[in-house]
Design an enzyme around this catalytic site. Structure first.
Site, PDB file in Angstrom:
ATOM      1  N   SER A   1     -54.844  39.815   6.409  1.00 35.50           N
ATOM      2  CA  SER A   1     -54.703  39.150   7.422  1.00 35.50           C
ATOM      3  C   SER A   1     -55.635  38.067   7.797  1.00 35.50           C
ATOM      4  CB  SER A   1     -54.661  39.700   8.695  1.00 35.50           C
ATOM      5  OG  SER A   1     -56.132  39.914   9.186  1.00 35.50           O
ATOM      6  N   TYR A   2     -56.377  37.624   7.254  1.00 34.92           N
ATOM      7  CA  TYR A   2     -57.318  36.605   7.575  1.00 34.92           C
ATOM      8  C   TYR A   2     -57.154  35.469   6.976  1.00 34.92           C
ATOM      9  CZ  TYR A   2     -61.044  40.313   7.133  1.00 34.92           C
ATOM     10  OH  TYR A   2     -61.651  41.163   8.227  1.00 34.92           O
ATOM     11  N   SER A   3     -57.178  34.423   7.531  1.00 30.80           N
ATOM     12  CA  SER A   3     -56.528  32.887   7.066  1.00 30.80           C
ATOM     13  C   SER A   3     -55.374  33.196   6.780  1.00 30.80           C
ATOM     14  CB  SER A   3     -57.397  32.091   6.659  1.00 30.80           C
ATOM     15  OG  SER A   3     -58.596  32.096   7.503  1.00 30.80           O
ATOM     16  N   ASP A   4     -54.292  34.142   7.266  1.00 36.29           N
ATOM     17  CA  ASP A   4     -52.695  33.754   6.787  1.00 36.29           C
ATOM     18  C   ASP A   4     -52.866  34.218   5.513  1.00 36.29           C
ATOM     19  OD1 ASP A   4     -50.042  34.052   7.033  1.00 36.29           O
ATOM     20  OD2 ASP A   4     -49.501  31.980   6.649  1.00 36.29           O
ATOM     21  N   GLY A   5     -54.218  35.193   4.688  1.00 38.11           N
ATOM     22  CA  GLY A   5     -53.430  35.509   3.134  1.00 38.11           C
ATOM     23  C   GLY A   5     -54.132  35.061   2.653  1.00 38.11           C
TER      24      GLY A   5
END
Length: 327
Positions: free
Chosen positions: A60-64
């Site tokens: 989920s971090y920075s949309d992958g």
């Protein structure tokens, strides 16, 4: 750098884990303060040079894009068999049915997405990012067991839940002969010590590796209480973690950190991180780094042994807090 077993496993990890939420496309996801790939690369390289072999990110971090940055950097800068690479699953990338959570469908989909972004055949540690109240723990654990048996993950871990939930998960896995969680990634620092009540004793008893996140309270323990930062103004999660009703005692803790650091002649961050690293059962605090100096300070903190009277001074102002970080 010292290397220690990850819980009761034979896997050796550095006494610091580099948390990679800081690295990702700022315009993607919910972390506008992240560093782009060109800015991230020198920090990952410096971590490797300092002996850090443990890297943690999430789908989920920075949309992958965090996984993409970390995967490319480690492929170019390190040997895969020497690196311990961890990622997480739970938070949805968009609002739609069956996207996110810990159902069998979600886990089997997201492990493949993470491996693709990371550019690797397996992760060393696959962690559930939160407890899923909508999915039976049996479904989640069997799916994770199948991920391990398929060779896509070497070990599994968990993050941020109540001790009774973690105990239930450990018991359920044992009862069914499924792969057992070997780590707990939890919220622990000098202004949030609620994990000392039940989760840390449980982990010590069960031989679980403890990987505290936010050991510096998102920078609050590294600077004067009235001094802000660019991240603090845009970090909505941080605003929910540290609330006004405990601000006075939190300020007193920060002032105690300042006094100990001044007496020692070291940066405040070293004192705050040294406290976390010295807690019984802690394997490797997860540190964020947006500057090279952050990494140097973190490694130096491992050699800073706080005396009993210093520990008492740091801990004395603390008052009970509402549990934060489970959402």
């Amino acid at each position: 750098m010292e290397y220690v077993p990850l819980g009761r496993t034979g896997l050796k990890v550095s006494r610091l884990c580099l948390g990679c939420m800081t690295y990702g496309v700022p315009e993607r996801g919910t972390h506008p303060w992240t560093l782009d790939e060109a800015q991230s690369r020198p920090l990952i390289r410096r971590a490797l040079d300092l002996g850090i072999n443990f890297f943690d990110t999430a789908n989920s971090y920075s949309d992958g894009t965090s996984e993409e940055f970390v995967g490319r950097a480690l492929r170019e800068l390190a040997r895969r068999d020497e690196i311990v690479l961890a990622t997480k699953v739970y938070f949805p990338s968009r609002q739609a049915p069956n996207v996110g959570g810990l159902s069998r469908k979600a886990i089997l989909t997201e492990i493949d997405n993470s491996l693709r972004r990371l550019g690797t055949d397996y992760v060393d540690l696959y962690q559930i990012h939160r407890w899923d109240y909508g999915t039976p723990i049996e479904e989640t654990l069997e799916a994770l067991h199948d991920v391990v048996k398929a060779g896509k993950a070497r070990y599994i871990g968990a993050s941020s839940m109540y001790a009774w939930q973690f105990a239930k998960a450990l018991h359920t896995a044992e009862r069914h002969g499924w792969t057992r969680f070997v780590t707990m990634q939890n919220h622990l620092n000098l202004i949030h010590r609620e994990e000392e009540r039940e989760m840390l004793p449980l982990c010590r008893d069960a031989g679980i590796g403890v990987l505290p996140w936010s050991p510096l309270a998102r920078g609050r323990l590294t600077r004067d209480w009235t001094e802000g930062s660019g991240r603090m103004t845009t970090d909505e999660v941080g605003k929910r973690l540290y609330l006004e009703r405990t601000a006075e005692s939190d300020r007193q803790v920060v002032e105690a950190v300042a006094r100990v650091a001044t007496a020692r002649g070291v940066p405040w961050a070293q004192v705050a991180l040294a406290w976390v690293a010295q807690q019984a059962g802690v394997t490797a605090p997860i540190i964020g780094a947006s500057k090279l100096q952050h990494l140097d300070d973190a490694v130096a903190a491992l050699s800073l042994r706080l005396a009993p009277e210093e520990l008492q001074a740091l801990q004395a102002p603390y008052i009970p807090h509402a549990i934060a970080g489970f959402e």
